[in-house]
Scaffold this motif. Structure first.
Motif, PDB file in Angstrom:
ATOM      1  N   ARG A 137     -25.369  10.001 -21.727  1.00 20.07           N
ATOM      2  CA  ARG A 137     -26.124   8.745 -21.634  1.00 20.07           C
ATOM      3  C   ARG A 137     -25.778   7.774 -22.756  1.00 20.07           C
ATOM      4  NH1 ARG A 137     -30.293  12.794 -20.802  1.00 20.07           N
ATOM      5  NH2 ARG A 137     -30.767  12.975 -18.582  1.00 20.07           N
ATOM      6  N   ARG A 138     -24.972   8.233 -23.733  1.00 19.20           N
ATOM      7  CA  ARG A 138     -24.634   7.373 -24.872  1.00 19.20           C
ATOM      8  C   ARG A 138     -23.347   6.601 -24.599  1.00 19.20           C
ATOM      9  NH1 ARG A 138     -27.165  11.474 -28.173  1.00 19.20           N
ATOM     10  NH2 ARG A 138     -25.320  12.803 -28.193  1.00 19.20           N
ATOM     11  N   LEU A 192     -18.260   7.733 -18.652  1.00 15.39           N
ATOM     12  CA  LEU A 192     -18.995   6.796 -19.495  1.00 15.39           C
ATOM     13  C   LEU A 192     -20.386   6.527 -18.919  1.00 15.39           C
ATOM     14  CD1 LEU A 192     -16.131   4.252 -20.252  1.00 15.39           C
ATOM     15  CD2 LEU A 192     -16.995   6.072 -21.743  1.00 15.39           C
ATOM     16  N   ALA A 193     -21.314   6.145 -19.794  1.00 11.75           N
ATOM     17  CA  ALA A 193     -22.701   5.934 -19.371  1.00 11.75           C
ATOM     18  C   ALA A 193     -22.820   4.804 -18.355  1.00 11.75           C
ATOM     19  CB  ALA A 193     -23.567   5.630 -20.592  1.00 11.75           C
ATOM     20  N   GLU A 194     -21.960   3.774 -18.483  1.00 10.96           N
ATOM     21  CA  GLU A 194     -22.065   2.616 -17.580  1.00 10.96           C
ATOM     22  C   GLU A 194     -21.254   2.761 -16.301  1.00 10.96           C
ATOM     23  OE1 GLU A 194     -18.835   1.734 -20.662  1.00 10.96           O
ATOM     24  OE2 GLU A 194     -20.847   2.638 -20.590  1.00 10.96           O
ATOM     25  N   ASP A 195     -20.568   3.899 -16.144  1.00  9.74           N
ATOM     26  CA  ASP A 195     -19.743   4.115 -14.946  1.00  9.74           C
ATOM     27  C   ASP A 195     -20.650   4.448 -13.763  1.00  9.74           C
ATOM     28  OD1 ASP A 195     -17.875   4.703 -13.043  1.00  9.74           O
ATOM     29  OD2 ASP A 195     -16.694   6.064 -14.302  1.00  9.74           O
ATOM     30  N   GLN A 196     -20.839   3.495 -12.859  1.00  5.66           N
ATOM     31  CA  GLN A 196     -21.741   3.670 -11.720  1.00  5.66           C
ATOM     32  C   GLN A 196     -21.123   4.498 -10.598  1.00  5.66           C
ATOM     33  OE1 GLN A 196     -24.880   2.667 -11.913  1.00  5.66           O
ATOM     34  NE2 GLN A 196     -24.461   1.841 -13.962  1.00  5.66           N
ATOM     35  N   SER A 197     -19.830   4.723 -10.645  1.00  2.96           N
ATOM     36  CA  SER A 197     -19.174   5.482  -9.583  1.00  2.96           C
ATOM     37  C   SER A 197     -19.378   6.991  -9.725  1.00  2.96           C
ATOM     38  CB  SER A 197     -17.665   5.186  -9.581  1.00  2.96           C
ATOM     39  OG  SER A 197     -17.066   5.620 -10.798  1.00  2.96           O
ATOM     40  N   VAL A 198     -19.922   7.414 -10.861  1.00  2.65           N
ATOM     41  CA  VAL A 198     -20.135   8.845 -11.116  1.00  2.65           C
ATOM     42  C   VAL A 198     -21.574   9.199 -10.768  1.00  2.65           C
ATOM     43  CG1 VAL A 198     -20.074  10.680 -12.842  1.00  2.65           C
ATOM     44  CG2 VAL A 198     -18.432   8.792 -12.956  1.00  2.65           C
TER      45      VAL A 198
END
Length: 236
Positions: free
Chosen positions: A53-54, A150-156
């Motif tokens: 989440r970081r 990464l925390a901002e990766d919405q595809s995961v």
């Protein structure tokens, strides 16, 4: 004090049986009972989920690097001890004279002393291999943290993040497992040192090491503290 050569053979057999037997016992017991290893694995899982989440993971990388430095210290120490033991082979007579003056010491041949030094050499070489493998596994964990989504990766998806966190936590736990094997070798090496003095006390020291290890891994105060807020899932 005179002793039969059979006592030394029995003492060595007891030492090997205690070490291998405790290792086997601890491995089976950890699979069914809460211990330091299972509780720490739970905390590593939580750590890796927080890491996911970081946005920045410098602190996580630094924590792994600190673990690597600790393992490297013990690995280097094992090599230094091996070098010292090899040097001791050239000063056996002087060392025998020193031990001979201790109370309760037993008469020993030079060949028996060489065998005891060889035992210590084997123990510390084994410890060195365990420490270096643990250090490499911590390095693998660093690579996995760097490759984590990464925390901002919405595809995961959340499931993929949990799988990645579990994978990294398991690698760190495996590194800790081998580090524990190396530390355990140091404990048993201390017991083996007593063999130069007296085989009976050597057997007692071996039993004491097993007791200390058992208490620390399954009934220590730090284990109770780690479990104080939440009972971990021992199946994880």
């Amino acid at each position: 004090m005179n002793t039969s050569p059979l006592i030394d053979i029995a003492a060595l057999a007891w030492f090997l049986l205690a070490w291998m037997g405790y290792t086997r016992f601890a491995k089976k017991r950890c699979a069914t009972t809460i211990c330091l290893a299972s509780v720490m694995h739970m905390y590593r899982q939580q750590w890796m989920m927080q890491m996911m989440r970081r946005e920045h993971r410098i602190a996580d990388m630094s924590a792994i690097a600190s673990l690597e430095r600790s393992v490297a210290f013990f690995g280097s120490s094992a090599l230094i001890i091996v070098a010292g033991l090899l040097t001791l082979l050239g000063y056996i007579n002087e060392a025998m004279a020193l031990i001979r003056n201790l109370p309760l010491s037993v008469p020993q041949s030079e060949l028996l002393w060489e065998a005891k030094i060889l035992l210590l050499l084997v123990i510390f070489v084994y410890a060195f291999f365990k420490f270096t493998w643990s250090m490499r596994q911590n390095g693998f964990a660093t690579a996995l943290i760097g490759a984590a989504p990464l925390a901002e990766d919405q595809s995961v998806t959340e499931g993929e993040r949990q799988d990645a966190a579990e994978r990294i936590a398991r690698v760190i736990s495996m590194a800790a497992h081998h580090f524990n094997f190396g530390i355990r070798s140091y404990y048993f090496a201390l017991a083996a040192l007593v063999w130069f003095w007296n085989p009976w006390i050597f057997m007692a020291a071996t039993a004491l090491v097993v007791y200390v290890l058992y208490r620390r891994e399954f009934h220590s105060s730090v284990l109770k503290t780690l479990m104080s807020n939440e009972r971990p899932d021992i199946r994880s």
